[in-house]
Design an enzyme around this catalytic site. Structure first.
Site, short mmCIF file in Angstrom:
data_model
loop_
_atom_site.label_atom_id
_atom_site.label_comp_id
_atom_site.label_asym_id
_atom_site.label_seq_id
_atom_site.Cartn_x
_atom_site.Cartn_y
_atom_site.Cartn_z
N ASP B 25 0.87 -1.16 0.00
CA ASP B 25 0.00 0.00 0.00
C ASP B 25 0.91 1.22 0.00
O ASP B 25 1.50 1.56 1.02
CB ASP B 25 -0.89 -0.03 1.25
CG ASP B 25 -1.71 1.23 1.42
OD1 ASP B 25 -1.65 2.12 0.53
OD2 ASP B 25 -2.42 1.36 2.43
N LYS B 86 3.06 11.18 -3.30
CA LYS B 86 2.03 10.54 -4.12
C LYS B 86 1.20 11.58 -4.88
O LYS B 86 0.71 11.32 -5.96
CB LYS B 86 1.14 9.71 -3.21
CG LYS B 86 0.18 8.79 -3.92
CD LYS B 86 -0.46 7.88 -2.89
CE LYS B 86 -1.57 7.03 -3.49
NZ LYS B 86 -2.11 6.12 -2.46
N GLU B 185 -7.22 0.69 -4.48
CA GLU B 185 -7.20 0.58 -3.02
C GLU B 185 -8.54 0.11 -2.43
O GLU B 185 -8.56 -0.79 -1.59
CB GLU B 185 -6.79 1.92 -2.41
CG GLU B 185 -5.31 2.22 -2.61
CD GLU B 185 -4.96 3.68 -2.45
OE1 GLU B 185 -5.83 4.46 -2.02
OE2 GLU B 185 -3.81 4.05 -2.77
N ASP B 207 -12.88 5.60 1.25
CA ASP B 207 -11.45 5.61 1.57
C ASP B 207 -10.93 7.04 1.62
O ASP B 207 -10.71 7.66 0.58
CB ASP B 207 -10.70 4.79 0.52
CG ASP B 207 -9.20 4.75 0.78
OD1 ASP B 207 -8.70 5.51 1.63
OD2 ASP B 207 -8.52 3.96 0.11
#
Lengths: 179, 623
Positions: B25, B86, B185, B207
């Site tokens: 992850d 990211k 994800e 999420d």
């Protein structure tokens, strides 16, 4: 690998016809996809991965076509060699055109209503209802092998669908504006 | 490359041989690695027992530091310490500029479109920074498992566009990792929950991580996970909560907007601490160090905090509503709402999400670890460690793919939420007499105007024979693979002139750049790499041999004549002989010849399994 020339009904082992049982369709789709999907061949050879990719793509195309009444109707007409010739532009039934004109005017005026979001919602429900009704009639025409009549209804369905999409886009816009 | 991965469903290729695979992850704030051991998926700790690796990389003249130590230095050395990288993945210089006010780094314009961050350790791209994080996690997994990883599954937000996915794959390549699959994800979270409980029905995965928000609507049906729709915002997350709180503190404490990097870093740290404290208590005490060494003290209560974050949470709810509409369902049709990401610990988030869906969300699995756990389960299945028959993930593309047409308008070829892999073709034509070339501009997004969408690639189809306007028939085909990566091909139908690109996003690294970076990193550990490559090739060869022998024993007689069998047996014997030697290239060549020799056999095996599936009977009946 999968025979990419067979028709979508044979692919899923379903009878060729307009009425498709959505449950068996997705059941058969999953069974085939379990065998074909690229995830099964992640570390496979080039050849395996290529075949798997082609097969899975074909399955997705087939599912999408058979799941949607408009695409399914068009596909069925093509299989039966009764595709409406759009180039030649056969005229549509005047009553249907009138009806469409009115619906389009109504759509254009939705924004000016006191509660546009509620009005759009109600409008969409009505259009959906018409779509359902049309799909029902389409099934009957196909069952009776009345292909020219079916082709006419498929064209009408295309009109209604476009209207439905535009109404739904409007609803989405209105919702976003409220935030 | 494994041969005959198609172990018949339900039958493992080589039962006693466990291929080492891990799920990663790669998060905005923290990253994790997990793996399946003795049938249990678990995240792996570092040698101090910490599972979360802060996604922070610090560059110094002396080397690179990743994780906690790097994060600790962030406040004092902000320019050389890269956090939340990211957000920069797959982003171009212009995107970075628009994020710029919130990022303390110094960007260097380069010849290519990839922005580089200037640090004491050199100018680095977002891909290189991510590769450092991946390397640390891979080492952790290898140390813990005691062998080289055969492959990894890396998770990405479902909302990531093609450029961002490609950048993630590039980062993995730089780290020397074999990517089995990029996995969304939320899908990973569903895998973690779905397999633990076997619940059928429609579920929403909410999420909210540090830097991204995703909402996915999934249908779980007899072990098949089908993504019905995904949506979200790739630039919204818990970091924004911190920024909102920090701005509030600035107003209260009278700190000016142009405060220095150090001050801003400290403020964000204090804001984050206050947010975390408010998850379990009704008020947080604040004590903020000012640049002149004095302190400001204050107090933030829950209601004030809720007021600050409510607008952000409501943006996530709006995305939920849109995504439900794409799936063609309403909130009442959703059976379970799974909470993922550290920011879902904020009570107000749980409250508003619960309100919208009309039921309390699921929070049983640690929201920080649930994605890595799901990724590990998927990695284990893809590596071939279990009969994959009990799991299949069907994914969709998150954003529509289209082409620029006359007047800067977007012509959509593949609408969003189409199940992948998918291929669509459409015909275009020339608009001028004698036109011999056509420029194709590939875009992604939902907007009408090309300028409002994301530009993915441009390429040209040249050599079209001169014709009158409208006579050329240019067929443009888009194909998207199972990772969501796009390949575009254009062909003029009457002449057969062709051009194609695998979409290297405008902001991606070129192959040359990747090769250069790989060389750099390999120079450090060349001897290491050579030994590792040999070992990997040997393991692969052994696996292929074993899988092929098992397959031949099962149906070799039935599917091959003696004549057809002979070259397969010969190639198999050569590989077996080569596998014991120490020459990587020889082993690889022998394996490739074997794979070549097996092609007809492989195809027949695939056909045989499909015939069984087509016959409408469960494959197990044939075992």
């Amino acid at each position: 690998m999968l025979d990419l020339t067979q028709n979508y009904f044979d692919l899923f082992g379903l009878p060729v016809g307009f009425d498709v049982d959505p449950e068996s369709l997705s059941e058969r789709y999953r069974e085939l996809q379990r065998v074909v999907h690229p995830d099964r061949y992640v570390s496979g050879t080039e050849q395996e991965r290529r075949l798997s990719m082609q097969g899975a793509t074909f399955l997705n195309e087939a599912l999408e076509t058979l799941r949607d009444p408009l695409l399914r109707g068009q596909y069925l007409l093509r299989l039966k060699g009764a595709e409406p010739d759009l180039q030649r532009g056969q005229p549509m039934a005047p009553a249907f055109l009138m009806d469409q004109l009115e619906l389009r005017e109504e759509l254009a005026e939705l924004r000016t209503r006191p509660d546009p979001l509620a009005a759009a919602g109600a409008f969409i429900v009505r259009v959906r209802h018409r779509v359902d009704e049309l799909v029902g009639r389409l099934g009957e025409q196909f069952a009776a092998e009345a292909l020219p009549a079916a082709a006419e209804l498929v064209r009408e369905l295309q009109f209604l669908r476009k209207l439905q999409v535009e109404a739904e886009n409007l609803e989405a816009e209105l919702e976003d504006e409220l935030l | 490359m494994a041969l005959l991965q198609i172990a018949e469903p339900g039958q493992s290729t080589a039962p006693h041989q466990h291929r080492l695979a891990a799920g990663i992850d790669l998060g905005t704030t923290n990253s994790l690695v997990a793996t399946v051991r003795s049938g249990r998926a678990e995240t792996l700790p570092d040698d101090t027992g910490e599972h979360l690796l802060p996604s922070v990389v610090r560059y110094t003249a002396g080397g690179v530091v990743v994780g906690r130590v790097a994060r600790a230095a962030a406040a004092d050395d902000p320019l050389n310490t890269v956090a939340s990288v990211k957000r920069l993945m797959g982003r171009g210089v212009d995107d970075v500029r628009s994020l710029g006010s919130r990022l303390p780094y110094e960007f260097r314009q380069t010849e290519t479109a990839v922005p580089r961050i200037h640090t004491a350790g050199g100018d680095v791209s977002a891909m290189e920074v991510s590769a450092e994080i991946l390397r640390v996690l891979a080492h952790r997994a290898e140390a813990s498992l005691g062998g080289p990883l055969s492959g990894v599954v890396i998770t990405v937000p479902a909302y990531f566009d093609d450029a961002q996915r490609q950048a993630t794959k590039d980062a993995a390549r730089l780290a020397g990792l074999n990517v089995l699959r990029l996995l969304n994800e939320p899908t990973a979270a569903a895998v973690a929950y779905g397999l633990d409980r076997g619940a059928d029905g429609v579920h929403a995965i909410y999420d909210l991580g540090g830097g991204t928000f995703d909402i996915s609507i999934l249908r779980l049906h007899r072990g098949v996970f089908e993504v019905m729709a995904t949506g979200g915002d790739s630039a919204l997350g818990g970091d924004d909560f911190d920024h909102a709180v920090a701005r509030w503190i600035m107003r209260q404490a009278g700190i000016r907007d142009d405060a220095g990097h150090h001050q801003l870093r400290r403020l964000l740290r204090d804001a984050c601490a206050a947010k975390e404290a408010l998850s379990s208590s009704d008020a947080a005490e604040l004590r903020v160090e000012l640049d002149d060494g004095r302190h400001w003290e204050g107090r933030m209560d829950r209601a004030t905090f809720d007021g600050l974050v409510d607008p952000l949470i409501r943006m996530t709810i709006a995305a939920c509503r849109r995504t439900l509409r794409d799936a063609g369902i309403g909130p009442q049709d959703v059976e379970q709402v799974v909470m993922v990401g550290g920011s879902t610990r904020v009570p107000r988030v749980r409250e508003l999400v619960g309100e919208f869906f009309g039921r309390p969300p699921l929070v049983d699995i640690d929201p920080d670890r649930v994605v890595a756990i799901g990724a590990a389960i998927q990695a284990d299945a893809l590596a071939g460690n279990k009969s994959g028959d009990d799991m299949l993930l069907l994914d969709v593309i998150p954003l529509s793919l289209g082409l620029e047409t006359m007047g800067g308008l977007t012509e959509r070829l593949i609408p969003r939420n189409t199940t992948i892999p998918v291929a669509r073709a459409q015909e275009f034509t020339t608009f001028k007499d004698g036109q011999t070339a056509i420029a194709l501009h590939v875009v992604q997004g939902e907007r009408e105007l090309v300028a409002d969408n994301r530009s993915l690639a441009r390429f040209e189809l040249r050599g079209i024979p001169p014709m009158v306007a409208g006579a050329a028939r240019i067929r443009v085909t888009y194909s998207v693979d199972a990772d969501g990566l796009l390949h575009v091909e254009a062909e003029e139908q009457t002449s057969g002139v062709k051009a194609a690109v695998t979409v290297k996003p405008s902001y991606g690294l070129t192959d040359d750049e990747i090769a250069g970076m790989l060389r750099d990193s390999m120079d450090h550990a060349r001897a290491d790499m050579v030994a590792r490559q040999l070992r990997e090739e040997q393991v692969e060869a052994e696996r292929v041999i074993e899988a092929l022998r098992a397959a031949l024993a099962a149906d070799g007689e039935a599917l091959l004549t003696a004549e057809e069998r002979q070259p397969v047996d010969e190639a198999l014997a050569s590989l077996a002989a080569a596998a014991g030697g120490g020459d990587t290239a020889v082993i690889r060549r022998a394996r490739e010849s074997l794979e070549k020799a097996c092609e007809p056999y492989v195809e027949r095996r695939m056909n045989a399994s499909i015939r069984r599936a087509m016959a409408g009977r469960k494959v197990e009946e044939f075992e």
